[in-house]
Design a protein around this motif. Sequence first.
Motif, PDB file in Angstrom:
ATOM      1  N   ALA A  23       0.804  -1.220   0.000  1.00  0.00           N
ATOM      2  CA  ALA A  23       0.000   0.000   0.000  1.00  0.00           C
ATOM      3  C   ALA A  23       0.837   1.270   0.000  1.00  0.00           C
ATOM      4  O   ALA A  23       1.609   1.517   0.923  1.00  0.00           O
ATOM      5  N   GLN A  24       0.676   2.044  -1.048  1.00  0.00           N
ATOM      6  CA  GLN A  24       1.140   3.425  -1.105  1.00  0.00           C
ATOM      7  C   GLN A  24      -0.062   4.356  -0.893  1.00  0.00           C
ATOM      8  O   GLN A  24       0.045   5.392  -0.253  1.00  0.00           O
ATOM      9  N   ASP A  62      -4.942  -3.027   0.321  1.00  0.00           N
ATOM     10  CA  ASP A  62      -3.813  -3.031  -0.607  1.00  0.00           C
ATOM     11  C   ASP A  62      -3.755  -1.711  -1.374  1.00  0.00           C
ATOM     12  O   ASP A  62      -4.646  -0.869  -1.283  1.00  0.00           O
ATOM     13  N   ASP A  63      -2.710  -1.558  -2.157  1.00  0.00           N
ATOM     14  CA  ASP A  63      -2.569  -0.354  -2.967  1.00  0.00           C
ATOM     15  C   ASP A  63      -3.665  -0.278  -4.024  1.00  0.00           C
ATOM     16  O   ASP A  63      -4.236  -1.299  -4.437  1.00  0.00           O
ATOM     17  N   ILE A  64      -3.933   0.929  -4.486  1.00  0.00           N
ATOM     18  CA  ILE A  64      -4.978   1.127  -5.486  1.00  0.00           C
ATOM     19  C   ILE A  64      -4.703   0.371  -6.783  1.00  0.00           C
ATOM     20  O   ILE A  64      -5.632   0.115  -7.555  1.00  0.00           O
ATOM     21  N   ALA A  65      -3.453  -0.022  -7.011  1.00  0.00           N
ATOM     22  CA  ALA A  65      -3.136  -0.836  -8.193  1.00  0.00           C
ATOM     23  C   ALA A  65      -3.896  -2.161  -8.185  1.00  0.00           C
ATOM     24  O   ALA A  65      -4.077  -2.776  -9.236  1.00  0.00           O
ATOM     25  N   ALA A  66      -4.376  -2.560  -7.016  1.00  0.00           N
ATOM     26  CA  ALA A  66      -5.129  -3.814  -6.919  1.00  0.00           C
ATOM     27  C   ALA A  66      -6.480  -3.734  -7.615  1.00  0.00           C
ATOM     28  O   ALA A  66      -7.180  -4.742  -7.728  1.00  0.00           O
ATOM     29  N   VAL A  67      -6.844  -2.570  -8.159  1.00  0.00           N
ATOM     30  CA  VAL A  67      -8.045  -2.493  -8.982  1.00  0.00           C
ATOM     31  C   VAL A  67      -7.909  -3.425 -10.188  1.00  0.00           C
ATOM     32  O   VAL A  67      -8.904  -3.807 -10.806  1.00  0.00           O
ATOM     33  N   ARG A  68      -6.685  -3.808 -10.511  1.00  0.00           N
ATOM     34  CA  ARG A  68      -6.435  -4.786 -11.585  1.00  0.00           C
ATOM     35  C   ARG A  68      -7.237  -6.047 -11.368  1.00  0.00           C
ATOM     36  O   ARG A  68      -7.695  -6.681 -12.338  1.00  0.00           O
ATOM     37  N   THR A  69      -7.457  -6.436 -10.105  1.00  0.00           N
ATOM     38  CA  THR A  69      -8.183  -7.678  -9.813  1.00  0.00           C
ATOM     39  C   THR A  69      -9.655  -7.595 -10.182  1.00  0.00           C
ATOM     40  O   THR A  69     -10.323  -8.624 -10.299  1.00  0.00           O
TER      41      THR A  69
END
Length: 310
Positions: free
Chosen positions: A245-246, A299-306
């Motif tokens: 997480a950032q 988790d980091d917002i990049a987890a929107v990939r899921t």
Amino acid sequence: MKIAVLGTGIMGQGVVRTLLREGHDVTAWNRTRDKAEPLADDGATVVDTAREAVAGAEVVVTVLFDGEAVLSVLRDATGAADATSASGQATATSASGQATSGPVWVQASTIGAADTARVVGLAAERGVPLVEAMMLGTKKPAETGKLVMLAAGDPELLARVQPVLDAMGAKTITAGDTVGQGTALKLAANAWIASVTAATAQSLALTSALGLDPQLFLDAIEGGQADTPYAHLKGASMIAGEYPAQFALDGLRKDVSLMREAATAAVAADGTGTGFDTSLLEALAGLYGKASERGHGGDDIAAVRTAFTG
């Protein structure tokens, strides 16, 4: 300067360490003291209550999750409503009517338009000098003093806290002289962050779904007019499937909800039945909500990939 930082989550910890590195005297408080305790090793004074943290401070910075948290802490730290400031000094006002005595409170939490108005009202009731300085950036910029500060409020008060904003950020953009205008700009900026992150995830997922290595998408846009370093930063995390997480996904999900509320209120105030279409915000809310439901809220917002998988 003597500064109190209220809230030591991901961003708050970075802010405290940056202020210490710049030579400021920092007192830190968090509702769960364990989260603030490690900051003592960096030179911060860690206390048990918000009231203790505020005592003697020249500037108070709130880095909290939502409006209710900000309101609760403001009430706890300032005590019963009366004609005195949080430091117990008689309250003076500037030419614009803002309280000017006692520590200046810098509201740095993303809490939306409605709750910002409530905070402004409570601060006025308690005689608390208040400005806002939204933090545009994530964990690393907070730790390195490279945030972009989106400020608003009485110019006299902003001038008093400028050394703090300079320590926290690489630059300060003043959105206006009314608290709430910084919040409006932050919501617009975070709408961009939410959109470009989700768009990066979509393109990587589509590249994979069509049988190609997703890295090829990043290679294709690199150096072109459509390129952005942010796509490569978040894209690398998405390809690796690792999301330290950032900027926590549930935090951005909360912000998208605030965007929708503010946009709906703006349309209602417009009175023409036009104004603003929230279709993209609705789609973003669904995507980040799906990723959160799949266990990636922290988790980091990049987890929107899921959200694009299965």
